[in-house]
Design a protein around this motif. Sequence first.
Motif, short mmCIF file in Angstrom:
data_model
loop_
_atom_site.label_atom_id
_atom_site.label_comp_id
_atom_site.label_asym_id
_atom_site.label_seq_id
_atom_site.Cartn_x
_atom_site.Cartn_y
_atom_site.Cartn_z
N ILE A 36 40.07 40.43 43.71
CA ILE A 36 41.45 40.75 43.34
C ILE A 36 42.36 40.58 44.55
O ILE A 36 41.91 40.58 45.69
CB ILE A 36 41.58 42.18 42.78
CG1 ILE A 36 41.24 43.23 43.84
CG2 ILE A 36 40.69 42.35 41.54
CD1 ILE A 36 41.51 44.68 43.39
N SER A 38 47.01 39.92 45.36
CA SER A 38 48.27 39.33 44.90
C SER A 38 48.30 37.86 45.26
O SER A 38 47.44 37.35 45.99
CB SER A 38 49.45 40.06 45.53
OG SER A 38 49.35 40.01 46.94
N HIS A 205 43.32 38.92 37.68
CA HIS A 205 44.49 39.77 37.90
C HIS A 205 44.50 40.98 36.97
O HIS A 205 45.18 41.98 37.25
CB HIS A 205 45.79 38.97 37.68
CG HIS A 205 46.18 38.14 38.85
ND1 HIS A 205 46.01 36.77 38.91
CD2 HIS A 205 46.76 38.48 40.05
CE1 HIS A 205 46.45 36.31 40.06
NE2 HIS A 205 46.91 37.33 40.77
N ASP A 206 43.78 40.90 35.87
CA ASP A 206 43.78 41.98 34.88
C ASP A 206 42.82 43.08 35.32
O ASP A 206 41.60 42.92 35.28
CB ASP A 206 43.35 41.40 33.52
CG ASP A 206 43.55 42.38 32.37
OD1 ASP A 206 43.23 43.57 32.56
OD2 ASP A 206 43.98 41.95 31.29
N MET A 207 43.37 44.22 35.72
CA MET A 207 42.53 45.30 36.25
C MET A 207 41.65 45.94 35.18
O MET A 207 40.59 46.48 35.49
CB MET A 207 43.41 46.38 36.91
CG MET A 207 44.11 45.92 38.17
SD MET A 207 42.99 45.33 39.46
CE MET A 207 43.37 43.57 39.45
N ALA A 219 38.69 43.20 47.50
CA ALA A 219 40.16 43.24 47.43
C ALA A 219 40.74 42.51 48.64
O ALA A 219 40.48 42.90 49.79
CB ALA A 219 40.67 44.67 47.38
N LEU A 235 39.42 50.55 43.40
CA LEU A 235 40.68 50.68 42.65
C LEU A 235 41.40 51.99 42.93
O LEU A 235 42.58 52.13 42.62
CB LEU A 235 40.42 50.51 41.15
CG LEU A 235 39.93 49.13 40.72
CD1 LEU A 235 39.70 49.07 39.22
CD2 LEU A 235 40.91 48.03 41.14
N GLN A 241 45.84 50.32 46.18
CA GLN A 241 46.91 50.75 45.29
C GLN A 241 48.28 50.25 45.78
O GLN A 241 49.08 49.75 45.02
CB GLN A 241 46.93 52.29 45.20
CG GLN A 241 45.84 52.89 44.37
CD GLN A 241 46.18 52.89 42.90
OE1 GLN A 241 47.35 52.98 42.51
NE2 GLN A 241 45.17 52.80 42.05
N VAL A 244 47.80 45.79 46.78
CA VAL A 244 47.28 44.84 45.78
C VAL A 244 47.80 45.15 44.39
O VAL A 244 48.33 44.28 43.70
CB VAL A 244 45.73 44.84 45.78
CG1 VAL A 244 45.21 43.87 44.72
CG2 VAL A 244 45.19 44.47 47.16
N ILE A 245 47.65 46.39 43.97
CA ILE A 245 47.97 46.75 42.59
C ILE A 245 49.40 47.23 42.44
O ILE A 245 50.04 47.02 41.41
CB ILE A 245 47.00 47.84 42.09
CG1 ILE A 245 45.56 47.33 42.18
CG2 ILE A 245 47.31 48.23 40.64
CD1 ILE A 245 44.51 48.40 41.98
N HIS A 248 51.22 50.42 39.25
CA HIS A 248 51.18 50.21 37.80
C HIS A 248 49.80 50.42 37.20
O HIS A 248 49.60 50.21 36.01
CB HIS A 248 51.66 48.80 37.46
CG HIS A 248 53.00 48.48 38.03
ND1 HIS A 248 54.14 49.13 37.62
CD2 HIS A 248 53.38 47.62 39.00
CE1 HIS A 248 55.17 48.67 38.31
NE2 HIS A 248 54.73 47.76 39.16
N LEU A 249 48.81 50.86 38.01
CA LEU A 249 47.45 51.01 37.49
C LEU A 249 47.30 52.32 36.75
O LEU A 249 47.62 53.39 37.26
CB LEU A 249 46.43 50.95 38.64
CG LEU A 249 44.97 51.10 38.22
CD1 LEU A 249 44.53 49.89 37.42
CD2 LEU A 249 44.07 51.29 39.44
#
Length: 258
Positions: A36, A38, A205-207, A219, A235, A241, A244-245, A248-249
Amino acid sequence: MSTVLETRNLTKSFGEVKAAKSLNVGIGKGEVVGVIGSNGAGKTTFINMVTGYLAPTEGDILFDGQSVVGRLPRDITRLGMARSFQVAQLFPKFTVLDNVIAALVAAEGTKASFFGPFTTAARRKKAEAVLEEFGVANYSRSLVSTVPQGARKLVDIAMALISNPSMLLLDEPTSGVSIEEKFPLMDTVMNAVKKHGVTVLFVEHDMEIVARYVSRILAFYSGEIISDGPPQEVLRDPKVQELVIGHHLDISILGDAT
């Protein structure tokens, strides 16, 4: 657990920009590893180096203990490392069946002409079997350009798996696939790779997909691996958090994590 893929101080520079910085990764036999990060994090650069599409600036890549740096992608494939792409690499004017047979011919290293002996009974049988396994046999006589996006994705992955690889790299397998299709598609893919005992490394990209199907996550951020471990750990990592994410997780998805 034996190591299938290992990178040692793997680095890639584009001028003054380091897209990958001294990456040291070991992937064990039978692992399902998610990658994972961006856009611009270095994950695609990493995959392209491992599969021979991009030469590293420094470092080494070992596949089953053998260095593959400097080898062509087709040679790496024949060693047992297959790959699918974010945009399915298919022959649009071929039928689904003939696309899979073409992948089989390429995997065999046969210097067969597309205008000469190409489809044999043995190849047809093997191609039909893998299409059945991936649930797309009903499209075998259709031009690949006419089948739905989800089915094209499955055909592309079936083409990668037909060479009987020991390792399969998937580049965003659910990209462009509808919400309703993504879990059934991944169930089909994971059932097939488990049956064949294939080690899997996939960019996603889909967690929700990552949390459900992988046993480990790498990551990436700014050319480096900032976290490496089980999904529940990575995660929830504050750096992951933030970098990368984002924010929105939905942490509840980790309840189904492997």
